[in-house]
Design an enzyme around this catalytic site. Structure first.
Site, short mmCIF file in Angstrom:
data_model
loop_
_atom_site.label_atom_id
_atom_site.label_comp_id
_atom_site.label_asym_id
_atom_site.label_seq_id
_atom_site.Cartn_x
_atom_site.Cartn_y
_atom_site.Cartn_z
N ASP A 1 0.92 -1.14 -0.11
CA ASP A 1 0.02 0.12 0.09
C ASP A 1 0.97 1.02 -0.01
O ASP A 1 1.32 1.54 1.08
CB ASP A 1 -0.79 -0.03 1.35
CG ASP A 1 -1.98 1.22 1.40
OD1 ASP A 1 -1.73 2.20 0.36
OD2 ASP A 1 -2.90 1.13 2.25
N ASN B 1 1.63 5.37 -11.41
CA ASN B 1 0.52 5.25 -11.93
C ASN B 1 -0.73 4.82 -10.98
O ASN B 1 -1.89 5.43 -11.38
CB ASN B 1 0.70 4.24 -13.27
CG ASN B 1 -0.78 3.49 -13.63
OD1 ASN B 1 -1.15 4.21 -14.36
ND2 ASN B 1 -1.17 2.63 -12.91
N TYR C 1 -10.25 14.81 -6.97
CA TYR C 1 -9.43 14.00 -7.56
C TYR C 1 -8.63 14.93 -8.33
O TYR C 1 -7.49 14.82 -8.71
CB TYR C 1 -10.42 12.92 -8.40
CG TYR C 1 -9.61 12.33 -9.42
CD1 TYR C 1 -8.87 11.10 -9.33
CD2 TYR C 1 -9.90 12.60 -10.92
CE1 TYR C 1 -8.15 10.52 -10.06
CE2 TYR C 1 -9.33 11.84 -11.67
CZ TYR C 1 -8.50 10.61 -11.57
OH TYR C 1 -7.74 10.05 -12.33
N ALA D 1 -8.02 18.11 -7.89
CA ALA D 1 -6.99 18.89 -7.44
C ALA D 1 -5.80 17.89 -6.83
O ALA D 1 -4.73 18.45 -6.89
CB ALA D 1 -7.78 19.51 -5.95
N ALA D 2 -5.98 16.58 -6.50
CA ALA D 2 -4.77 15.73 -6.32
C ALA D 2 -3.91 15.53 -7.49
O ALA D 2 -2.83 15.65 -7.37
CB ALA D 2 -5.45 14.60 -5.54
N LYS D 3 -4.64 15.13 -8.57
CA LYS D 3 -3.73 15.30 -9.97
C LYS D 3 -3.08 16.41 -10.14
O LYS D 3 -1.83 16.52 -10.58
CB LYS D 3 -4.78 14.66 -10.94
CG LYS D 3 -5.19 13.24 -10.80
CD LYS D 3 -4.18 12.40 -10.88
CE LYS D 3 -4.60 10.67 -11.00
NZ LYS D 3 -3.57 9.81 -10.82
N ILE E 1 -10.07 6.86 -20.45
CA ILE E 1 -9.43 5.57 -21.10
C ILE E 1 -10.17 4.36 -20.41
O ILE E 1 -10.72 4.09 -19.29
CB ILE E 1 -8.01 5.28 -20.24
CG1 ILE E 1 -7.20 6.43 -20.62
CG2 ILE E 1 -7.33 3.99 -20.76
CD1 ILE E 1 -6.76 6.80 -21.88
N1 LIG Z 1 -9.00 5.05 -16.70
C1 LIG Z 1 -9.13 6.66 -17.04
O1 LIG Z 1 -10.03 7.02 -17.80
C2 LIG Z 1 -8.01 7.38 -16.43
C3 LIG Z 1 -8.01 8.79 -17.14
C4 LIG Z 1 -7.07 9.49 -16.54
C5 LIG Z 1 -5.86 9.15 -15.40
N2 LIG Z 1 -6.33 7.89 -15.19
C6 LIG Z 1 -5.19 7.59 -14.03
O2 LIG Z 1 -4.50 6.31 -14.49
C7 LIG Z 1 -4.08 5.64 -13.29
C8 LIG Z 1 -4.33 4.18 -13.55
O3 LIG Z 1 -5.54 3.97 -13.37
P1 LIG Z 1 -6.70 3.07 -14.12
O4 LIG Z 1 -7.51 3.79 -15.14
O5 LIG Z 1 -5.62 1.89 -15.02
O6 LIG Z 1 -7.53 2.36 -13.00
P2 LIG Z 1 -7.39 1.01 -12.16
O7 LIG Z 1 -7.58 -0.08 -13.13
O8 LIG Z 1 -8.10 1.37 -11.11
O9 LIG Z 1 -5.80 1.05 -11.48
C9 LIG Z 1 -5.21 1.84 -10.31
C10 LIG Z 1 -4.40 0.93 -9.76
O10 LIG Z 1 -3.82 1.56 -8.87
C11 LIG Z 1 -3.56 0.74 -7.64
N3 LIG Z 1 -3.65 1.64 -6.34
C12 LIG Z 1 -4.65 2.08 -5.94
N4 LIG Z 1 -4.28 2.78 -4.59
C13 LIG Z 1 -3.09 2.25 -4.27
C14 LIG Z 1 -2.26 2.33 -3.13
N5 LIG Z 1 -2.58 2.91 -2.20
N6 LIG Z 1 -1.05 1.52 -3.41
C15 LIG Z 1 -0.81 0.73 -4.19
N7 LIG Z 1 -1.54 0.48 -5.38
C16 LIG Z 1 -2.57 1.39 -5.47
C17 LIG Z 1 -4.77 -0.24 -7.90
O11 LIG Z 1 -4.53 -1.72 -7.40
P3 LIG Z 1 -4.84 -2.01 -5.60
O12 LIG Z 1 -6.11 -1.55 -5.84
O13 LIG Z 1 -4.71 -3.56 -5.57
O14 LIG Z 1 -3.83 -1.19 -4.89
C18 LIG Z 1 -4.87 -0.40 -9.31
O15 LIG Z 1 -4.17 -1.41 -9.93
C19 LIG Z 1 -4.65 6.43 -12.14
O16 LIG Z 1 -3.73 7.20 -11.65
C20 LIG Z 1 -5.53 6.97 -12.54
O17 LIG Z 1 -5.97 8.31 -12.02
C21 LIG Z 1 -7.28 6.87 -15.37
#
Ligand SMILES: NC(=O)c1ccc[n+]([C@@H]2O[C@H](COP(=O)([O-])OP(=O)(O)OC[C@H]3O[C@@H](n4cnc5c(N)ncnc54)[C@H](OP(=O)(O)O)[C@@H]3O)[C@@H](O)[C@H]2O)c1
Length: 256
Positions: A64, A90, A160, A162-164, A193
């Site tokens: 974590d 990521n 979200y 703001a954090a990004k 995505i």
């Molecule tokens: N999908 C979109 O449309 C989109 C658009 C813009 C930006 N993003 C960004 O892209 C990145 C990847 O997201 P995704 O869309 O692929 O969604 P996702 O499938 O939910 O992936 C997020 C990953 O982050 C891990 N994670 C979350 N909290 C964590 C923690 N405290 N410690 C370690 N790992 C953690 C999760 O694994 P665990 O839960 O097992 O920890 C999960 O594998 C994120 O930063 C998201 O904000 C996504």
């Protein structure tokens, strides 16, 4: 050291975008450490990619990343593999505060959003900073178009976005700090995505249609779109590209 291929680290590498980034970098020959909280899921993802590649290139490390002690343990494990060529921060999630529960609940949700989307990257980066390749290291932060245009739909609360956005200012300072060492620092800000877990079922057909309508190219983004951008940013060809926020959004956000 197991061998002398490049070591890449992808947080959140067990699902969605991170999994595809890991698969792409491993396919190019890197040893890729994937980090996430769910050990079983990470192991399965690593196993599947390794089977597909016919080589043990993806290494799961459960942690974590909001917890400094777990980050330290993960960094120690990664150190056994050698110098880190690429760090892709990521990991992230959208934390939705429940409406009407008062300031305490609001503060708690905002703190969890900052923890998940900002502090995870700050801790992992700092834990690995001394181990990045010099010169040639690549630090990539995954932000969001939400940081450039505000939250909407599933992340309308604003925490979200703001954090990004906080990643951006931090990245500029890091780029300045690490440039003299030959390390580049860039932010990728994807638009919508598909095929990820982040919307937790809230990306209804109407939501997706609105996202597609926002783009200039008339489609959703894919994890492969993001992985291709990471592959380039992580390559020796990208050595003159640093300190940038790169929108990967089909033109939904212009000119930033
Ligand atoms: N999908 C979109 O449309 C989109 C658009 C813009 C930006 N993003 C960004 O892209 C990145 C990847 O997201 P995704 O869309 O692929 O969604 P996702 O499938 O939910 O992936 C997020 C990953 O982050 C891990 N994670 C979350 N909290 C964590 C923690 N405290 N410690 C370690 N790992 C953690 C999760 O694994 P665990 O839960 O097992 O920890 C999960 O594998 C994120 O930063 C998201 O904000 C996504």
């Amino acid at each position: 050291m197991i061998n002398d291929s490049r070591v890449s680290v992808v947080s959140g590498g067990g699902t969605g975008i991170g999994r595809e980034v890991a698969r792409t970098l491993a396919g190019d020959g890197d040893r890729v450490v994937v980090i996430g909280r769910r050990a079983g899921l990470l192991e399965r993802a690593a196993e599947e990619i390794n089977r597909e590649l016919g080589a043990r290139r993806v290494i799961p490390v459960a942690a974590d990343l909001t917890d400094p002690a777990q980050v330290r343990r993960a960094a120690d494990r990664i150190a056994e593999l050698g110098t880190v060529g690429v760090l892709v921060n990521n990991a992230g999630a959208i934390i939705t505060p429940s409406a009407g529960e008062g300031l305490e609940a609001l503060a708690d949700a905002w703190r969890r959003d900052l923890d998940t989307n900002l502090i995870t990257a700050v801790l992992l980066t700092n834990a690995l900073l001394g181990r990045l390749s010099r010169p040639g290291g690549r630090l990539i932060l995954v932000s969001s178009a939400a940081a450039q245009r505000g939250g909407a739909g599933a992340h309308s609360a604003g925490s979200y976005a703001a954090a990004k956005a906080a990643l951006h200012g931090w990245a500029f300072g890091l780029a300045r700090q690490l440039g003299p060492d030959g390390i580049t620092v860039n932010v990728l800000a994807p638009g919508y995505i598909r095929d990820t877990d982040i919307f937790d079922g809230q990306d209804t057909p109407e939501f997706v249609a609105a996202k597609v309508a926002d783009t200039l190219v008339g489609r959703t983004g894919t994890p492969a779109d993001v992985a291709a951008a990471v592959r380039y940013l992580a390559s020796p060809d990208a050595g003159y590209l640093t300190g940038q926020i790169i929108g990967l959004n089909g033109g939904a956000v212009l000119g930033r």
